[in-house]
Structure formats: C-alpha cells, structure tokens
Design an enzyme around this catalytic site. Structure first.
Site, short mmCIF file in Angstrom:
data_model
loop_
_atom_site.label_atom_id
_atom_site.label_comp_id
_atom_site.label_asym_id
_atom_site.label_seq_id
_atom_site.Cartn_x
_atom_site.Cartn_y
_atom_site.Cartn_z
CD GLU A 154 68.83 -142.75 48.52
OE1 GLU A 154 67.81 -142.25 49.06
OE2 GLU A 154 69.32 -142.29 47.49
CG HIS A 155 67.98 -146.99 53.14
ND1 HIS A 155 66.97 -147.79 53.58
CD2 HIS A 155 67.92 -147.01 51.78
CE1 HIS A 155 66.34 -148.32 52.53
NE2 HIS A 155 66.91 -147.85 51.42
CB SER A 173 44.13 -142.08 39.72
OG SER A 173 45.33 -142.25 39.02
N GLY A 211 56.96 -146.60 40.00
CA GLY A 211 57.95 -147.61 40.37
C GLY A 211 59.37 -147.20 40.05
CG LEU A 215 61.83 -140.91 39.91
CD1 LEU A 215 61.58 -140.37 38.51
CD2 LEU A 215 63.24 -140.57 40.35
CB SER A 237 53.89 -143.05 47.53
OG SER A 237 55.22 -143.03 47.96
CG ASP A 258 60.64 -140.00 49.69
OD1 ASP A 258 61.85 -139.72 49.68
OD2 ASP A 258 60.22 -141.17 49.56
CE1 TYR A 282 63.04 -147.10 52.83
CE2 TYR A 282 61.57 -147.53 54.68
CZ TYR A 282 62.38 -146.67 53.97
OH TYR A 282 62.54 -145.39 54.41
C1 GLA Z 1 62.30 -144.18 50.33
C2 GLA Z 1 61.69 -143.62 51.60
C3 GLA Z 1 62.56 -142.51 52.19
C4 GLA Z 1 64.02 -142.93 52.32
C5 GLA Z 1 64.51 -143.56 51.02
C6 GLA Z 1 65.88 -144.13 51.14
O1 GLA Z 1 62.27 -143.22 49.32
O2 GLA Z 1 60.42 -143.11 51.33
O3 GLA Z 1 62.05 -142.12 53.44
O4 GLA Z 1 64.20 -143.77 53.42
O5 GLA Z 1 63.63 -144.58 50.57
O6 GLA Z 1 66.80 -143.12 51.35
#
Ligand code: GLA
Length: 854
Positions: free
Chosen positions: A48-49, A85, A140, A143, A146, A200, A252
């Site tokens: 993550e990140h 939508s 939100g 998942l 976007s 994502d 973020y």
């Molecule tokens: C969001 C961002 C991803 C990633 C995650 C954290 O989902 O879209 O690119 O940075 O947060 O892992």
C-alpha cells in the site's frame, strides 16, 4: 469511488431494482449500444502506497466493477461525448471533444472525459460517443471505482474507435493494455488532478482470474501469481467500513509528497531503492522516517506473500496450504500496523474491524487502499467467516457506527467486452445476466460470466504437453551445435512420422522442411510458414536438470530445444485439422541459428518455395529464460532485433624494444585509439533515435612487457536497427580505422563482415500476432515490447523475403524472478516446460487464423 468525481453515492444493496448500463443506455439515448464493456474494481492483497514509490504491489481484480454501454456517433458534429450514470440519475453530461482540456469538466464525468483527453493526447483519436455507466462497486469503499470507470471508458472508446477505422485512424491496432493503464492513470493525475500511482488501473486491465497481479511499479513488469484461497479452505472478506474514502482531500497527496521528500533527503530516486528499514532510519525527521519505513517494509511484504504463494508444499505436510494462508494473514496484520503507526492513514472503523476479525479467528486483516476510509481485507478460515462477520458487526454496533457491509472478494478476470446475453438480446440487453446479479454485491465465480468463447486449440495443445516435453527433454539431453545436427534431425523426423506431411531434408545442412496441405480449398489457399530453430550453444550446462545435457561443452542454453518441440507439436495439432485447413503450412526446422546463418542456407535450398508458392506470412517464436514471466508473449511492430555484424581489424606496426618506442612503430596505442574512436563514431555520426552499439570483445597484441609487437588485432560486434545505419557503419568503420592508422604512419587491415540483418516485424503481421494472442489467450498475456532487443536473429533473412512477426515467449520458471534469472546463453539458464503448450498453441493459432484471412 475514490476522488472528487465519485460515480454517485452508493446505491443501497437491497431494495434497488438492478438496472444494467444497457437498459440505461436505451432509456436515456434510445436505440442499441454498440457494445458493453466491463472494468473490475480491485482489492489489494499487499503493497500500500508503494506504487508511486516505484515499489511492488499485489492487487487482484474483483468480480464487481463498472460497465459502460456505448455507441459511436457518426456524422458531422459528432465530436461530442454524452455521458450518463445510473448512480447520478439527474445529470446527462455533454462534453465537446474538440479543445477539451484539464479543468473543464468536474465531478464524476471528469473521469471519462479525462480518458478521452488522455487517449487523444497519446495519439489515439477518439470518436464521438454516447456512454451509459453503471456500477456495482460501493462508492467510497476504496475498491477503485474511479480506475474502473476510467478503464471501462477507455475500452469502450477504443473499441468504438476500432469499429470506425477510417474515421479514427486507429488502423485496427488494439492499444496494449499496459499503455491503456498509463493513459487511464494520466487521466486521473492530470485531468482529474489526483496524484495516484499506477496500481488500480493495472489491476483492472491486467489481472487474471484466480491470480493476484505482481506489479513492479518501476519496470512495470507484471507476473500472475496463482491465488486461490478457497483451495486452502480460506475466504477473503472485504469489509466496507462505510467511512467514505476520498483521495482528493489532500492527505493522499501529502503522503506522496512526504515520500518524495524522504527519498530526496536520502539521495535516492525513489524509496524503492531502500532495501532495509535501517536505511530509512538514517532520516533525521521522525515523520519522514516512519513513512519510509512503511514503504520499505510493505515492499518486502509483497515479495514475502509472493514467495509464500509460490512455495512448493512440503511433502509431509509441514507447510500445508493452511500454514501458507496463516503466514500470509500474519503479514496482512503487520501491514495494517505499519499503515496505522508509521504511515498514519488508518481510521477508527478499520482498526476496530481488524481487531474484531483477529479475535474471531481471522488469519489476518488490514486496511486497504489510500486510507482514511474505505475497506478492510480479512483473510479468514472458511469456518470462521460467519463468526468474523458477527464479531465485526457487533463491534460496529458497540460504537453506534453504521453497520459494515461484507463483500466476497474473488480474484477475477480483467476488463473486457461483455458478450451479448442470450434471450434478452431480442430486447437489446447486452449485459451479462450474472453481472446484474452482481448488484447484490456478491462477486460471481468467473466461469459464470458469459464472455470469450473457449478456444479449443489451447486445450488440444495442453493435451499434447507431456509428449512435447518428452521430445524437448530428449533434444535437450543430446545438444548439437552448428549446421549439422543429425541426432536432432532424426528426433524431429521421428516425431513427424505418420503425419500427412511432405517432408524433405537439407543438402548442406541437416534441416527438415515439412509441408501440410489443407483440404478446404484443395490447394488454392494461401501459404504460411512457421519456423523453429534446432541448434545448441558451446556452453557447458550447470543447471543440474534431470534431463541436462549429456554432451560436455554443448547446451541448449537458448531454448531452441523448446522451439523444435513446440513446432513439432503444432505440426501434429494442425495435421489433425487438415481437412478444415484453408491453405498450406510450411514447417521450417532450422539448424545453425547461432552464428551459422542456417536460415539463409535453407532459403537458398528453397524452403520459401517448398509449397509451390511463396508464403503470405512467416512467424517464429523465441523463448526467454528471464525478463518475461512464464507464458507472457511479447512482440512489436518494426525492428524487433538488431542487425549484428563483425568488425575485424589488424593494425600493422613495427616491433622493437619497449624502452625505445620512437625507433619502432607501436601498434598498441593506435589500436587503442581506434577502440575509443568507435564510441565517438557512435555518438557523433548516428541519430540517437536510430541507435548503434559497437563493442570490442576481443583485443590481442604482444607477448610481454618489454617488447613492442608487430601487430595488434581486435574484433568488435556492431549492432544496428536500420538498413541505412548498417550501410553507414559498413562505410564509416573502415574509413575511421584506415584514417587513424594512416595518421600515425601505420597501416591497418579492416574487414566489415555483414552477418545477420535487422529482424523487422511487419506492422500488420505484428498487430495480427498481438490480436491473436489477446483473443486466444485472454487479456494480460501479451505485451508490445517498448524497444527492440540488441540480440540478433537469422529469422531476419526470412523476414527480408516474407512479411511476418517474431514473437518472444516468457519461459522463466515461476520460482525465479524474471528480473534476476540467468539469461539465455547462460550455463544456468532454465526454461520452464509450462511454456511448451502455450507456444505450441500460438504457432497453431497463428497459422489457422492467418490462413483463414486469406
Ligand atoms: C489509491 C491509489 C493507488 C495507490 C493506493 C494506495 O488506491 O489510486 O495508486 O497508491 O491508493 O496503495
């Protein structure tokens, strides 16, 4: 959905009539959509990140996603996108494509608009279109709705573009999915303005059912890691904590900026460069230190999870599937602690969920995604799923929080066009019925989605896999080098015996040419050529394989044993379809690829005319022991491999006493000057975009320190990618060498020996191969190589005569990292048998589909 432009508020799970995007399309726009495209959301198992820190991530696609029902708008004034939508019932948004720029569109429509903008910016013209969006991803919940919206739009727009070729100029070329992921990310970063990483979009576009996607965000290399918790009687629970996750609120971006600052202070280009937490501890600033520590640790945890999922099970059951999932669970929990304490992005509902899940028997759990809201991923023994749900629900009740929502997380396939639903098609319903069932927020098993038809060729190849492997092992055990390979030739002839083939063998070399005439057009159809090379290398094998070379000093270190076996397998497979074959196939079994120009010899002996008429196309496959994961195909239009020529130089001087060089004519400094002058030639005489490589690999002069020799000799290889550069090399190299010798009053002999030409893939044939791979093997199995390879190939002689394509196939064993695995030509190179059936199937598919094209 993340970000400023969510696709609406979360529709309630129950009490809402499921409306498909196809139905929405008809009710808003009238008429039928041209197609419906689905892009899944994602869960993230680990990492993550880490994505924007050039690190590793291990996401997988969910069964839930976003659908886009779309139709092109032909005619004048058509450069408009009209969007609606289901989750935003009020608005139909109209966007002019001409002059579209970041900042012009806000809210949910910024995502599809951004994709149109990024596609055009990448040189892919977008047609005007009407698009209706639907989603069964809770908004939100972190998942990645976007990215799913971006990817569904991207597929719809490029799909539409391909139906209107003349208008769009896309020339029918599918955009590689990796490139599409980058385009979708650009839409989010630059048009919507959220600085996310690439995870994502990659998960949505590149995942495979039953697998997690290991993505190296620095190289963008991917590999599919088998991931089937159900096999270990484990369940993945996605728990939507209902605390809404937003990426656009600044936290973020702030974390990203902190990571970049940490990297800057440590003097590295990104935090990926750190390999131990101790390196992060050098940071004086405690906040930056914590951020960096999380990134290093989560990167390592991704690799640890991959190692666990790939580990062979111990025979006596000490390391059972349950142990593996328990260990993975432990890593999930450690990741949560790191995200909570070091990265500081967890939220109370997530902490309470993790705590309750662990207490109720989960193997492990962690928050997922960008943070500050969204979902928790829990890995639980199947028997504990009920108690975990109850425990988490009770914890939420104690805090008087909105009850959590539970979703199944089934590793599913990537984005795709949905097949027409049977039956309701009469009413124009194009959305798969089980996708509608997905609105109940339960992922459906992948097999239940009616999508691409199964392609029997792959199944047939899989059935032959044992036989093909046996042939490969036999060839591997007895490697032969050069143009004369009698034992290998005998094995090939044996494998082909009894098949309805016209077989001939070479005169000057031990080649085998086999011709299969199809029955469908009684000799009238086209001809396709498939090439497999058969020779080995002068390397002493050190792999320790049970079928390792029994011949000292010879080894199939370049995988030609696989090519031969796969081509024999394809011959068998195609012979079984002889009656339906609409043309003729030439199977070219070629010796002497490694420096002996065997292909040129076979051409002069008539292989291209073996069927009585020239082939319309020629294809060759080449396995690679590193770089590509096993089963991944790679090709590209235009130059695929370099031309390789040899430069041979002898500098003639006059020997003498080393203490009196002025009385001799020393050839060594003059030859050394030539070696260096090559590098100036490369950079000053050649276009940097049409590169050249010159390497002096052998340099010999003299006998001892106090004698000036008469001569110095050296050999160099010269690699080039265009006929023009190659011709310039042949002219400039001798001029340079002679000139330098002359300026020192010496004389040099120089020979520029043309060896293998550039291997150039025909653009249409490369596109055809790419499309065949995508269609026959599904998404994520083929990539368009960004650059050619500096190696060379004598299939270039065939491609100089016949349009065609050269395709690489990854054969790196799953327990090796493709980035660090020994390369082709190494004594340690390993090629996995798992690639055999896939290569066989591709050979056969290329021939079948190309013959059908005429
Ligand atoms: C969001 C961002 C991803 C990633 C995650 C954290 O989902 O879209 O690119 O940075 O947060 O892992």
């Amino acid at each position: 959905m993340e970000g400023a432009g969510e696709v609406g508020g979360a529709p309630e799970a129950s009490g809402t009539a499921p409306v498909s995007s196809g139905e929405l399309f008809r009710s808003r726009f009238g008429g039928e959509p041209d197609g419906v495209w689905l892009a899944p959301g994602r869960a993230n198992l680990m990492g993550e990140h880490t994505d924007y820190n050039d690190g590793y991530v291990l996401p997988f696609a969910l069964g839930q996603g976003v659908t886009a029902a779309a139709a092109g708008r032909p005619g004048p004034g058509s450069r408009q996108l009209t969007l609606c939508s289901r989750q935003e019932p009020a608005a139909t948004v109209q966007i002019a494509l001409d002059g579209l720029a970041p900042g012009q569109v806000t809210g949910w429509a910024a995502y599809p608009a951004g994709v149109a903008w990024a596609l055009e910016a990448a040189g892919y013209p977008v047609p005007g279109a009407c698009i209706a969006i639907d989603s069964d991803l809770p908004a939100g919940a972190g998942l990645s709705s976007s990215a799913a919206l971006e990817c569904a739009t991207a597929l719809a727009l490029t799909g539409l573009a391909q139906t209107g070729l003349a208008q769009t100029g896309l020339a029918g070329q599918a955009i590689p999915r990796r490139e599409l992921a980058a385009i979708a990310r650009r839409a989010e970063n630059e048009f919507v303005g959220v600085p996310t990483g690439i995870m994502d979009q990659s998960a949505s576009l590149l995942s495979q059912a039953g697998h997690a996607l290991l993505l190296d965000c620095r190289s963008l290399d991917t590999s599919q890691v088998p991931f089937d918790p159900a096999a270990a009687e484990a369940t993945l629970l996605l728990i939507n904590t209902r605390a809404k996750h937003e990426l656009s609120d600044g936290e973020y971006g702030q974390r990203r900026a902190e990571c970049e600052e940490a990297a800057r202070r440590l003097g590295v280009s990104s935090l990926r460069s750190l390999t131990t937490p101790a390196e992060a501890d050098k940071l004086a600033d405690p906040v930056l230190r914590r951020r960096a520590r999380h990134v290093v640790a989560d990167n390592q945890r991704v690799l640890d999870v991959v190692a666990l999922l790939s580990a062979p099970l111990a025979p006596s059951g000490q390391h059972s599937p349950v142990d593996i999932y328990r260990d993975i669970g432990q890593l999930l929990t450690e990741s949560h602690a790191s995200l909570r304490d070091d990265f500081e992005i967890s939220w109370p509902e997530a902490d309470a969920t993790v705590e309750a899940a662990l207490a109720a028997g989960a193997f492990g759990a962690r928050m997922m995604g960008g943070g500050f809201g969204g979902s928790v991923l829990a890995l639980v023994p199947a028997t504990a799923a009920g108690p975990v749900r109850d425990a988490v629900t009770a914890a939420f009740a104690r805090h008087a929080w909105t009850p959590p929502e539970f979703l199944d997380a089934v590793p599913s396939a990537s984005a795709r066009r949905l097949a027409l639903a049977p039956g309701p098609r009469a009413q124009g319903d194009m959305v798969a019925p089980d996708h509608r069932a997905g609105l109940s927020r339960r992922a459906q098993p992948e097999a239940r989605r009616p999508e691409e038809e199964t392609v029997p060729v792959r199944d047939e190849a899989a059935k032959l896999a044992g036989e093909i492997a046996e042939l490969r092992h036999a060839i591997h055990r007895e490697p032969e080098i050069g143009l004369d390979l009698p034992k290998t030739q005998a094995k090939v002839l044996d494998a082909l015996s009894g098949l309805p083939l016209e077989i001939s063998t070479g005169q000057a070399l031990s080649s085998v040419t086999a011709v299969l005439r199809g029955g469908r057009r009684s000799g009238a159809g086209p001809v396709v050529l498939l090439r497999g090379d058969m020779d080995a290398l002068p390397v002493t094998e050190e792999t320790g394989l049970p079928y390792a070379s029994a011949v000292p000093g010879a080894m199939h270190a370049c995988g030609h044993d696989l090519h031969t076996a796969m081509l024999a397998g394809a011959a068998k497979l195609l012979c079984a379809r002889q009656a339906d074959l609409p043309g003729t196939v030439i199977f070219m079994f070629q010796p002497g690829e490694e420096g002996y120009a065997g292909a040129r010899h076979m051409i002069s002996e008539g292989v291209l005319d073996a069927a009585g008429q020239r082939p319309v196309a020629a294809y060759a496959l080449h396995v690679t022991s590193n770089k590509l994961p096993c089963g991944m195909f790679s090709t590209r239009p235009g130059p695929m491999l370099a031309a390789a020529d040899q430069i041979r130089v002898t500098v003639h001087g006059r020997g003498g006493h080393a203490s009196q060089p002025h009385r001799a004519a020393d050839p060594i400094p003059v030859a050394a000057e030539m070696v260096l002058a090559f590098q100036t030639l490369v950079t000053r005489k050649f276009d940097v975009f049409d590169p050249i490589v010159i390497t002096v690999g052998s340099f010999h002069a003299g006998t001892t320190d106090n004698v000036i020799p008469d001569r110095a000799r050296f050999l160099a290889t010269a690699r080039s990618y265009s006929a023009a550069s190659r011709a310039s090399l042949a002219e400039l190299v001798p001029r340079l060498i002679k000139g330098i010798a002359l300026s020192h009053g010496l004389h040099a002999d120089v020979e520029y020996a043309a060896e293998y030409p550039v291997t150039v893939n025909d653009a249409a044939e490369a596109a055809f191969a790419t499309a065949t791979i995508a269609d026959a093997f599904g998404p994520g199995r083929g990539e368009t190589a960004e650059f050619p390879i500096t190696g060379a190939e004598d299939f270039s002689f065939v491609l100089n005569e016949v349009p065609g394509a050269f395709v690489f196939l990854g054969a790196c064993p799953p327990d090796r990292d493709p980035e660090s695995a020994p390369t082709n030509h190494s004594a340690l190179a390993l090629f996995d048998d798992a690639a055999l059936a896939e290569g066989t199937a591709l050979y056969a598919e290329l021939a079948l589909r190309r013959l059908a094209q005429g």
